[in-house]
Design an enzyme around this catalytic site. Structure first.
Site, PDB file in Angstrom:
ATOM      1  NE  ARG A  92      37.222  47.822  46.190  1.00  0.00           N
ATOM      2  CZ  ARG A  92      36.233  47.893  47.051  1.00  0.00           C
ATOM      3  NH1 ARG A  92      36.464  48.113  48.291  1.00  0.00           N
ATOM      4  NH2 ARG A  92      34.996  47.720  46.633  1.00  0.00           N
ATOM      5  CE  LYS A 140      32.997  68.336  25.647  1.00  0.00           C
ATOM      6  NZ  LYS A 140      34.078  69.255  26.028  1.00  0.00           N
ATOM      7  CG  HIS A 176      43.768  45.486  38.472  1.00  0.00           C
ATOM      8  ND1 HIS A 176      44.503  46.629  38.642  1.00  0.00           N
ATOM      9  CD2 HIS A 176      42.727  45.586  39.335  1.00  0.00           C
ATOM     10  CE1 HIS A 176      43.924  47.382  39.571  1.00  0.00           C
ATOM     11  NE2 HIS A 176      42.850  46.762  40.004  1.00  0.00           N
TER      12      HIS A 176
END
Lengths: 153, 303
Positions: B51, B80, B129
């Protein structure tokens, strides 16, 4: 016992710094935080000395070494009662106490296992938000690390 | 805001918030503009968040920018064994701005210190956030016509929910009155109550959702997650106590709107969706405009 007699328990220095009242179990951490292993001058360590205040204390005498406040304050977290005696010509010319700085870099581990500093090669960094209770806010994950959960790196 | 990273909601001031909301309103009127033409933005999603990623990519595409990046760490060189340090140093040479999502807390702040290009935090673990908070503010302003003097109800997991913490910080600048509704185990942490006390803002706490939202302007719902409970029996007992149903909206204020950062599980019954007071889907649309605003302000683009 006078101040002079106490110093004689180890050995007197002409010019330099005596760090006294280090909790005995923090002595070697103080050595490491101040990077004393890299100092070439004469250093004397004493530990498990009897102290009325701390029970057992450590003491470090450094010949020809004088610290900047910002460097010596790095030990304030683990040796909050440490006292510095600045020696010139066998006499104490100045006494100093340590003070917890506003920012702590690279000494304490962040308590948050999900913090990036516990996964990548990063020096930890904290903003001290409470000097009395010793509360540190991680610069990265913003979580608090408090005294009882503090691990010294 | 020019060339500044947005890592935590506290990186920006109240004036910055208002400037972003104002700019976002411009993008809502005209979302497709050629501001970012010829510019490349990296979206680095070290953990999947469809989203948020699509919202950012839609925002970038609508203003003509190109997107490079990856959508989970499996398809990047992280598998990696590359360090975050190396990834950021390399990508800095490819893009003008980094949008980053990472499971580790503090990773976005760290990344912003490794590069000269600005970084937008699209979620760092349970920490911050900020673009979600700004789109919440935009949704509140749009539905209420103002940000000041509102009754804000926060419901559900108030202990771990980063969205409610950041929203509380942002709204504390606008004289909000807070109502915290949660089970005992998931109450709003002390540090946020101390903050509200220190600036003289009122808050009320309750365990009951039903019948308690009559004077709400905003009801901000969050998920109550099973793994947050130390006692699974407690979870079974409480999980249905924080579900919003259509009949509970009867008698609430006309202007009241229900917000949710999404994804929802069962905390908002689907019978609420058809109620005009349900706003959580429009909220996601607002996210695109707000992200367009943030990107263009940071990059100094004039619409």
């Amino acid at each position: 016992m006078t101040m002079k007699d106490k110093f004689l328990e180890v050995s007197a220095i002409k010019d330099g710094t005596v760090i006294d009242h280090i909790p005995a179990d923090s002595l070697f951490k103080v050595v490491s935080i101040l990077k004393l292993e890299k100092i070439e001058g004469m250093i004397t360590f004493g530990t498990n000395l009897i102290s009325k205040k701390l029970g057992r204390k450590g003491i470090i005498k450094l010949s020809g070494v004088f610290f900047k406040d910002k460097d010596i304050n790095r030990i304030a977290l683990i040796a909050p009662d440490a006292k510095l005696n600045i020696i010139r010509d066998y006499s104490v010319v100045e006494k100093k106490v340590v003070e917890i700085p506003d920012e702590i870099n690279g000494i304490v581990k962040c308590v948050n296992p999900q913090c990036v500093t516990n996964h990548e090669k990063i020096s930890t960094r904290f903003h001290v938000i409470d000097k009395k209770e010793v509360k540190l806010r991680c610069h990265y994950c913003e979580k608090l690390t408090v005294k009882e959960h503090m691990t010294i790196l | 805001m020019l060339n500044k990273s947005l890592i935590s909601i506290t990186d920006f001031s109240k004036d910055d918030y208002l400037k972003i909301l104002d700019t976002a309103a411009g993008f809502e009127k005209k979302s497709y503009q050629d501001l970012l033409k010829g510019k490349v933005i990296a979206t680095l999603f070290f953990e999947p968040s469809t989203r948020t990623r699509l919202s950012f990519e839609s925002a970038i595409n609508r203003i003509g920018g190109k997107v490079i990046g990856f959508s989970d760490s499996v398809t990047s060189s992280v598998t990696k064994g590359e360090t975050l340090y190396d990834t950021i140093r390399v990508v800095s040479n490819y893009a003008e701005l980094i949008v980053m999502r990472h499971p580790l807390e503090g990773s976005a702040r760290y990344a912003s210190e490794l590069t000269k290009i600005p970084v937008i935090n699209a979620g760092d673990g349970a920490n911050q956030h900020p673009t979600q908070t700004l789109l919440d503010l935009y949704s509140i302003q749009k539905t209420q016509g103002k940000l000041t003097d509102l009754n804000i109800f926060m419901v559900g997991d108030l202990k771990y929910g980063r969205t409610v913490h950041s929203l509380l910080m942002a709204l504390s600048e606008f004289n909000a009155t807070f109502y915290f509704i949660s089970p005992d185990e998931l109450r709003m942490p002390e540090e946020y109550k101390i903050l509200l006390n220190s600036i003289g803002l009122q808050y009320h706490e309750s365990r009951e959702l039903n019948g308690n939202i009559k004077n709400a302007d905003i009801v901000y719902m969050t998920r109550v997650q099973k793994e947050r409970f130390s006692d699974p029996i407690e979870y079974e007992k409480t999980k249905n106590a924080y579900v919003l149903r259509d009949e509970m909206l009867a008698g609430t204020r006309e202007n009241m709107r229900v917000l949710h950062p999404l994804p929802r599980v069962n905390e908002i019954n689907t019978d609420v969706d058809a109620n005009p007071k349900a706003y959580y889907f429009q909220q996601t649309e607002n996210g695109v405009y707000v992200r367009q605003a943030i990107i263009s302000l940071i990059l100094g683009l004039k619409s």
